[in-house]
Design a protein around this motif. Sequence first.
Motif, PDB file in Angstrom:
ATOM      1  N   ARG A 102      43.569  41.197  40.431  1.00 16.32           N
ATOM      2  CA  ARG A 102      44.770  40.500  40.916  1.00 16.32           C
ATOM      3  C   ARG A 102      45.660  40.036  39.764  1.00 16.32           C
ATOM      4  O   ARG A 102      45.170  39.762  38.686  1.00 16.32           O
ATOM      5  CB  ARG A 102      44.357  39.260  41.698  1.00 16.32           C
ATOM      6  N   LEU A 103      46.933  39.963  40.050  1.00 14.39           N
ATOM      7  CA  LEU A 103      47.855  39.249  39.159  1.00 14.39           C
ATOM      8  C   LEU A 103      48.253  37.982  39.893  1.00 14.39           C
ATOM      9  O   LEU A 103      48.405  37.991  41.125  1.00 14.39           O
ATOM     10  CB  LEU A 103      49.100  40.091  38.861  1.00 14.39           C
ATOM     11  N   ASP A 104      48.453  36.883  39.158  1.00 14.74           N
ATOM     12  CA  ASP A 104      48.868  35.630  39.787  1.00 14.74           C
ATOM     13  C   ASP A 104      50.247  35.800  40.413  1.00 14.74           C
ATOM     14  O   ASP A 104      51.016  36.690  40.031  1.00 14.74           O
ATOM     15  CB  ASP A 104      48.931  34.513  38.739  1.00 14.74           C
ATOM     16  N   THR A 107      53.000  36.104  37.952  1.00 19.40           N
ATOM     17  CA  THR A 107      52.874  37.171  36.943  1.00 19.40           C
ATOM     18  C   THR A 107      53.623  38.411  37.431  1.00 19.40           C
ATOM     19  O   THR A 107      53.594  38.741  38.616  1.00 19.40           O
ATOM     20  CB  THR A 107      51.390  37.514  36.698  1.00 19.40           C
ATOM     21  N   TYR A 134      48.887  42.471  28.098  1.00 19.99           N
ATOM     22  CA  TYR A 134      49.663  41.335  28.621  1.00 19.99           C
ATOM     23  C   TYR A 134      50.675  40.860  27.589  1.00 19.99           C
ATOM     24  O   TYR A 134      50.325  40.679  26.412  1.00 19.99           O
ATOM     25  CB  TYR A 134      48.730  40.178  28.969  1.00 19.99           C
ATOM     26  N   HIS A 187      42.384  33.964  36.389  1.00 17.78           N
ATOM     27  CA  HIS A 187      43.407  33.293  35.548  1.00 17.78           C
ATOM     28  C   HIS A 187      43.080  33.413  34.057  1.00 17.78           C
ATOM     29  O   HIS A 187      43.280  32.460  33.300  1.00 17.78           O
ATOM     30  CB  HIS A 187      43.510  31.805  35.895  1.00 17.78           C
ATOM     31  N   GLN A 188      42.566  34.549  33.648  1.00 12.94           N
ATOM     32  CA  GLN A 188      41.999  34.624  32.293  1.00 12.94           C
ATOM     33  C   GLN A 188      42.996  34.293  31.186  1.00 12.94           C
ATOM     34  O   GLN A 188      42.707  33.508  30.290  1.00 12.94           O
ATOM     35  CB  GLN A 188      41.377  36.007  32.037  1.00 12.94           C
ATOM     36  N   VAL A 189      44.173  34.922  31.253  1.00 11.15           N
ATOM     37  CA  VAL A 189      45.120  34.713  30.145  1.00 11.15           C
ATOM     38  C   VAL A 189      45.610  33.264  30.141  1.00 11.15           C
ATOM     39  O   VAL A 189      45.665  32.607  29.087  1.00 11.15           O
ATOM     40  CB  VAL A 189      46.308  35.694  30.260  1.00 11.15           C
ATOM     41  N   LYS A 190      45.900  32.774  31.343  1.00 15.08           N
ATOM     42  CA  LYS A 190      46.357  31.391  31.466  1.00 15.08           C
ATOM     43  C   LYS A 190      45.313  30.431  30.870  1.00 15.08           C
ATOM     44  O   LYS A 190      45.638  29.542  30.073  1.00 15.08           O
ATOM     45  CB  LYS A 190      46.552  31.102  32.962  1.00 15.08           C
TER      46      LYS A 190
END
Length: 246
Positions: A102-104, A107, A134, A187-190
């Motif tokens: 998934r993308l938020d 995003t 990203y 939410h890995q990058v966040k």
Amino acid sequence: MSVRLDKLLSNLGYCSRKEAGRLVKSGAVTDLQGRPFKKASEKARPENVLFQGEPLDPSELILIMNKPAGYTCSHRDHPPLIYQLLPPRYQVREPQISCVGRLDKDTTGIILLTDNGQLLHRLISPSWKVEKFYQVSASGPVTEAQVARLAEGGWCLPDDDKPLAPARCRKTGECTLELVLIEGRYHQVKRMMEAVGNPLLHLHRSQFDTFRLEGLEPGEWRALTAEEETELKVSCGLQQSQNLGP
Ligand code: URA
């Protein structure tokens, strides 16, 4: 493989199994020579069936979409949902089309969708090391220490006890960076940006494996070509490379 017409048409989202009987009787479903099938219980190979004179949709779909901001990657949530950007027929196929990770909601960028469950699982599993690129806009200046920390792996996000895999990271501007991950945690990058003390402002996924958005505007999508499907499957061990040349 031959399939009953009512099952075939309903799985591809053309109609319900019940409606198939009426459609077949109306003459809308024919063989390649235009000869109408008589009963929905007849069996045929999908590639030998026309619906209203057109070939049926492929039995397997692999799509690439440019996800716009504000759309949710879920089948059951408050609209707008990214599936609503697809033709209504695609939304009721069986097996269901799902996003590959998934993308938020906020995003933007590249997202793949498929009804091939095995492919989906391989593409999101870190074991196959499929890279996702990203582009991060951060709230403050990006430091060399942050870049090194984001890339090094081996440390845990808060509320997570599995160490992160190493990533690739490079500064792309005063407050921007590119992060290349093989994992796809929630939410890995966040969470990674918060953990290094520089929360993200905006996130865009520019590349998935070798695939980029070239030519797709936000909200647009297309099916992968046969060559692209092969390339993707080769990248996660589902198919052997057909490149037998020197
Ligand atoms: N990581 C995030 O935090 N958000 C996304 O949408 C994708 C990866």
